[in-house]
Scaffold this active site. Structure first.
Site, PDB file in Angstrom:
ATOM      1  N   LYS A   1     -11.882  11.547  -3.420  1.00  0.00           N
ATOM      2  CA  LYS A   1     -10.750  11.483  -4.342  1.00  0.00           C
ATOM      3  C   LYS A   1     -11.345  11.480  -5.738  1.00  0.00           C
ATOM      4  O   LYS A   1     -11.997  10.522  -6.150  1.00  0.00           O
ATOM      5  CB  LYS A   1      -9.915  10.221  -4.110  1.00  0.00           C
TER       6      LYS A   1
ATOM      7  N   TYR B   1     -13.943   7.357  -3.351  1.00  0.00           N
ATOM      8  CA  TYR B   1     -12.993   7.280  -4.467  1.00  0.00           C
ATOM      9  C   TYR B   1     -13.783   7.151  -5.760  1.00  0.00           C
ATOM     10  O   TYR B   1     -14.416   6.122  -6.010  1.00  0.00           O
ATOM     11  CB  TYR B   1     -12.063   6.084  -4.243  1.00  0.00           C
TER      12      TYR B   1
ATOM     13  N   THR C   1      -2.865   1.657  -6.740  1.00  0.00           N
ATOM     14  CA  THR C   1      -1.425   1.647  -6.991  1.00  0.00           C
ATOM     15  C   THR C   1      -0.723   0.584  -6.162  1.00  0.00           C
ATOM     16  O   THR C   1       0.333   0.075  -6.556  1.00  0.00           O
ATOM     17  CB  THR C   1      -0.834   3.040  -6.716  1.00  0.00           C
TER      18      THR C   1
END
Length: 293
Positions: free
Chosen positions: A162, A134, A46
């Site tokens: 995550k 991740y 992001t």
């Protein structure tokens, strides 16, 4: 070795036309601390880390660590598809004071499940701070299997994953195999409560860029046994969440922040402005949630 519980914002990086807008970054960090964000994830997907230079990433991470000053945890994105670079960046991040690192699976060159273990072990063996793996196969083309995560249970610095696979069955299997060895954080804002119900510890959230208090409250309502309240917050934010992913993240969230009068600045190519129809959908949901008029 848990890093945080609750809502970590996957923070956007505010840009000027030719660099990082550190004045706006400071405002965002202070706003998140004031509005109950439980941790900051900087220079992730992001945050457009893939289109930032190495110096920009380092300057942004260092500035964030110094500004936050241990008030809440700061987690830096340090992963890449190059093991040596990932190790070097993680060592550097530890030296400048981050509280943990977020390390993506290698992408493009991908590797095997055995290669994944060796990649993450190399990072684990060279630092002494918490590591969050991740898993986002939709972007990387590579999925961390539950059995692979279980095989890394003795790597002491790997403390969490995550999970952005979107596969609830896979997340249930992770929990069944690993029990409480790893924290599980939702990587999808539309699956926060479902993952909490499987024993998850929170979320690394895009949505928290604009409604941090709500995402925090969703998590802590669940932790406090107010599961109906948490579910209602999940459902109430679902349409807005869907709009934030109507195009490739972070195109909609950065657009939304500019509409909300944050100085988020431009996107960097190859990310581009939103399609008009999708932009109107986003505006409708922002209005529906009372964020713009």
């Amino acid at each position: 070795m848990s890093i945080f519980k609750g809502s970590a914002v996957a923070l956007i990086t505010p840009f000027t036309q030719d660099g990082v807008n550190f004045d706006e970054l400071k405002k965002l960090l202070e706003w998140h601390i004031k509005n109950k964000t439980d941790a900051i994830v900087i220079c992730g997907t992001t945050g457009e880390a893939s289109t930032m230079s190495l110096n920009e990433r380092k300057e942004t991470i260092k500035y964030t660590v110094e500004t936050v000053n241990k008030r809440i945890p700061v987690i830096a994105g340090t992963g890449s598809n190059n093991t040596k670079s990932s190790v070097e960046m993680s060592i550097w991040a530890e030296k400048i004071g981050v509280d943990g690192v977020l390390v993506i699976t290698p992408y493009y060159n991908k590797t095997t499940q055995k290669g994944l273990i060796e990649h993450f072990k190399s990072i684990n063996d060279n630092i002494n701070i918490p590591i969050i793996l991740y898993n986002v196969p939709g972007r990387t083309g590579l999925n961390i299997l539950p059995e692979t995560l279980y095989a890394m249970r003795d790597l002491k610095n790997i403390c969490a994953i995550k999970e952005a696979s979107g596969n609830i069955s896979q997340i249930a299997k992770i929990k069944a195999l690993c029990r409480d060895r790893f924290d599980i954080y939702s990587g999808n804002d539309d699956q926060i409560v479902p993952i909490l119900s499987l024993g998850g510890s929170g979320v690394i959230s895009v949505l928290a860029n604009i409604i941090p208090q709500t995402v925090h409250d969703m998590c802590f309502s669940y932790f406090q046994g107010k599961t109906t309240d948490a579910l209602n917050l999940q459902l109430d934010t679902l349409s807005l969440t869907n709009s934030l992913f109507i195009e490739t993240n972070p195109i909609p969230i950065k657009t939304a922040m500019n509409l909300l009068n944050f100085n988020a600045g431009p996107l960097r190519l190859p990310l581009c402005s939103m399609d008009e129809k999708n932009l109107n959908t986003l505006k409708t949901d922002l209005k529906g949630y009372g964020l713009i008029k």
